[in-house]
Scaffold this active site. Sequence first.
Site, short mmCIF file in Angstrom:
data_model
loop_
_atom_site.label_atom_id
_atom_site.label_comp_id
_atom_site.label_asym_id
_atom_site.label_seq_id
_atom_site.Cartn_x
_atom_site.Cartn_y
_atom_site.Cartn_z
N LYS A 103 41.91 46.22 43.03
CA LYS A 103 42.56 46.36 41.83
C LYS A 103 42.15 47.54 40.97
CE LYS A 103 42.99 41.21 40.92
NZ LYS A 103 42.56 40.25 40.06
N LYS A 160 46.99 29.79 43.75
CA LYS A 160 45.74 29.55 43.14
C LYS A 160 45.15 28.06 43.52
CE LYS A 160 45.64 33.71 40.58
NZ LYS A 160 44.72 34.29 40.84
N ASP A 169 43.72 31.48 46.34
CA ASP A 169 42.74 32.38 45.59
C ASP A 169 41.90 31.54 44.82
OD1 ASP A 169 41.28 34.12 44.10
OD2 ASP A 169 42.95 35.12 43.24
N SER A 229 51.76 35.93 43.65
CA SER A 229 50.64 34.91 43.30
C SER A 229 51.16 33.86 42.54
CB SER A 229 49.77 35.93 42.42
OG SER A 229 48.48 35.08 41.98
N GLU A 240 40.49 33.80 48.97
CA GLU A 240 40.18 35.04 47.82
C GLU A 240 39.18 34.48 47.13
OE1 GLU A 240 43.60 36.80 45.97
OE2 GLU A 240 42.13 37.89 44.65
N GLY A 285 46.57 42.23 41.44
CA GLY A 285 47.47 42.44 40.38
C GLY A 285 46.66 41.88 39.01
N LYS A 295 50.38 33.58 47.84
CA LYS A 295 49.17 33.17 47.51
C LYS A 295 49.05 32.02 46.44
CE LYS A 295 46.16 35.85 44.25
NZ LYS A 295 45.60 37.27 43.96
N ASP A 331 37.44 39.64 45.39
CA ASP A 331 38.25 40.25 44.46
C ASP A 331 36.94 40.45 43.44
OD1 ASP A 331 39.59 40.66 41.97
OD2 ASP A 331 41.07 38.97 42.29
O1 OSB Z 1 42.52 36.66 40.79
O2 OSB Z 1 44.10 38.16 41.56
C1 OSB Z 1 43.75 37.32 40.42
C2 OSB Z 1 45.82 37.56 37.37
C3 OSB Z 1 45.08 37.73 36.34
C4 OSB Z 1 43.67 37.79 36.73
C5 OSB Z 1 43.41 37.59 37.95
C6 OSB Z 1 44.14 37.59 38.96
C7 OSB Z 1 45.36 37.24 38.81
C8 OSB Z 1 46.44 37.15 39.75
C9 OSB Z 1 47.97 37.57 39.45
O3 OSB Z 1 46.36 36.45 40.87
C10 OSB Z 1 48.24 38.60 40.26
C11 OSB Z 1 49.65 39.33 39.58
O4 OSB Z 1 49.43 40.24 38.86
O5 OSB Z 1 50.79 38.90 40.19
MG MG Z 2 41.96 37.02 42.74
#
Ligand code: OSB
Ligand code: MG
Length: 370
Positions: free
Chosen positions: A263, A163, A189, A135, A214, A291, A161, A239
């Site tokens: 999660k 953001k 995401d 991510s 996402e 995650g 992925k 999510d």
């Molecule tokens: O939206 O998936 C998410 C981290 C903190 C809060 C929300 C998200 C995330 C990540 C990180 O995308 C995923 C990771 O732990 O590598």
């Molecule tokens: Mg997410």
Amino acid sequence: MKIEKVKFERLKMPLLSPFQTSFATETDREFILVSVYGDGHVGYAECVAMDAPVYNEETIDTAIHIAEQFIIPKVLEKDIETPDDFSKEFAWMRRNNMAKSGIESAIWDLYSKQKGISLAQALGGEKEEIEVGVSIGIQPTVEDLLNTVEKYLAEGYKKIKIKIKPGFDVERVKAVRDRFGYDVPLMADANSAYTLDDIDLLKQLDQYKLIMIEQPLAHDDIIDHATLQRQMETPICLDESIHSVEDARKAIELGACKIINIKIGRVGGLAEAKKLHDLCQSYGVPVWCGGMLESGVGRAHNIAIASLANFTIPGDTSASKKYWAEDITEPEVVLSKPGIVSVPTSPGIGYEVRQEVVDKYLLSSKVYTR
Ligand code: OSB
Ligand code: MG
């Protein structure tokens, strides 16, 4: 299964680089390392609540409050035969899923260790290895993003992925496609950064053939997501909107998503995560493990749940070194092959906790006994 003692250690670990999402920029990760003691074994887990209620409603302090007032006293008082007894005991409690999950997941580790089986086996996982992705937070420039993607592709990660947020979306996705082509398993995401007013912009993403988008819309929505999914080719993955098996059933029946990110913390623990996995399987909806910037302990739980059969899409459980200069587990989480993590076969989570590293990042510690 007597639980004799519970320990909460509050840690603050510096991230190797800032992690930016549409809702916040994290430079450190503060979390609770949970230890539960029974019959000479210790079960570990991580409470993944963040320091502010930006992802869900919980914070580290609300999780401690809920745990101290409502969970730990019962856990120490009652004899719990299996982790499912824990779920039954706390079925009355509304939300506070990360507080619940931190303790429930540690009990699963303890239970597996007492049985002498791996956590993956205790959960019914079948895979010996799992495919993982990364991510990537919002980068300062397009060039930074392309360099970051290049680095992780070279490490063999099976899903990229990125953001996104308004102003950092179509152009970013296009840049990755232009540079690396359409064979890269790419997704975006949004962490709830858009509304249906942005529908034309979101539909522009269809041309880039993302494996999914996402959580584009509100954290508490499934209605507008269903409207968007009817008008978008790109599969929507939920999510933030999914806190339980029931949430998932409603979202799927409404057509709000075609994929679900599971999660463990967000849904209240491993038992609920497994049920959610089973429900999605019965609907033919693939899932993957998300995650929360976990240490090796949280990663170990993610690896175990992702060994279940319907986790068919690579998850966000990247190697420890993506985030940490030094992780708290021995071994650290590593790629056994490009883009692959092995599922441990030793009892419990299959990772030891390095107390000397915990002590280095420790803010405070509290022990609860009978
Ligand atoms: O939206 O998936 C998410 C981290 C903190 C809060 C929300 C998200 C995330 C990540 C990180 O995308 C995923 C990771 O732990 O590598
Ligand atoms: Mg997410």
